[in-house]
Design a protein around this motif. Sequence first.
Motif, short mmCIF file in Angstrom:
data_model
loop_
_atom_site.label_atom_id
_atom_site.label_comp_id
_atom_site.label_asym_id
_atom_site.label_seq_id
_atom_site.Cartn_x
_atom_site.Cartn_y
_atom_site.Cartn_z
N GLU A 28 0.83 -1.21 0.00
CA GLU A 28 0.00 0.00 0.00
C GLU A 28 0.86 1.26 0.00
O GLU A 28 0.50 2.26 -0.62
N ASP A 29 2.00 1.21 0.70
CA ASP A 29 2.91 2.36 0.72
C ASP A 29 3.37 2.73 -0.68
O ASP A 29 3.69 3.87 -0.95
N HIS A 30 3.42 1.74 -1.57
CA HIS A 30 3.87 1.96 -2.95
C HIS A 30 2.69 2.12 -3.90
O HIS A 30 2.87 2.06 -5.12
N GLU A 31 1.49 2.28 -3.33
CA GLU A 31 0.27 2.45 -4.11
C GLU A 31 0.11 1.36 -5.15
O GLU A 31 -0.29 1.59 -6.29
N GLY A 32 0.47 0.11 -4.75
CA GLY A 32 0.28 -1.04 -5.63
C GLY A 32 1.31 -1.18 -6.72
O GLY A 32 1.22 -2.09 -7.53
N ARG A 33 2.31 -0.30 -6.78
CA ARG A 33 3.30 -0.32 -7.85
C ARG A 33 4.68 -0.70 -7.33
O ARG A 33 5.70 -0.28 -7.89
#
Length: 157
Positions: A28-33
Amino acid sequence: MSTDLIVRPAQPADARVLAELRWTFKLEDHEGRSPAPVRPLEEAERWIHDRLSHGRWLAWVAETGGDICGHVFLCVVERMPDPYGDSAPIGYVTNFYITPSQRNRGAGSALLEALKQHCRSIGFDTLVVWPSERSGPLWRRHGFQPPGELLELPLDA
């Protein structure tokens, strides 16, 4: 607040679910990426199991419908005995996560209240947390304030 919400101390048997939630949290910290993990999930599972088994770390989980939907971890930081002052432990609070479907429904507040109640009951001096930009307002609502005396030295390699 969800009516079937239960907050309880985490147990070593919860390690797999807690590791899975940790990986979800970091994704989630990487917004899924985010890139592919460089560590296997089993490493986190062993780490959590070992720390909870030996009491070096404490954690609380929130459950609804029998499933863990959130957690918060606490590392006890012992202080040197002091002949003139208080040497009560300090708590480092970390890995606080609520699944998206349970956010803003009371699970996070219930977890933080359980953690604070435990720490007060055994005489902790202070709790510290390094909040993200997004989580700062939540921590302040629960009484956390910027420190007046803390210094930090990042040890970049």
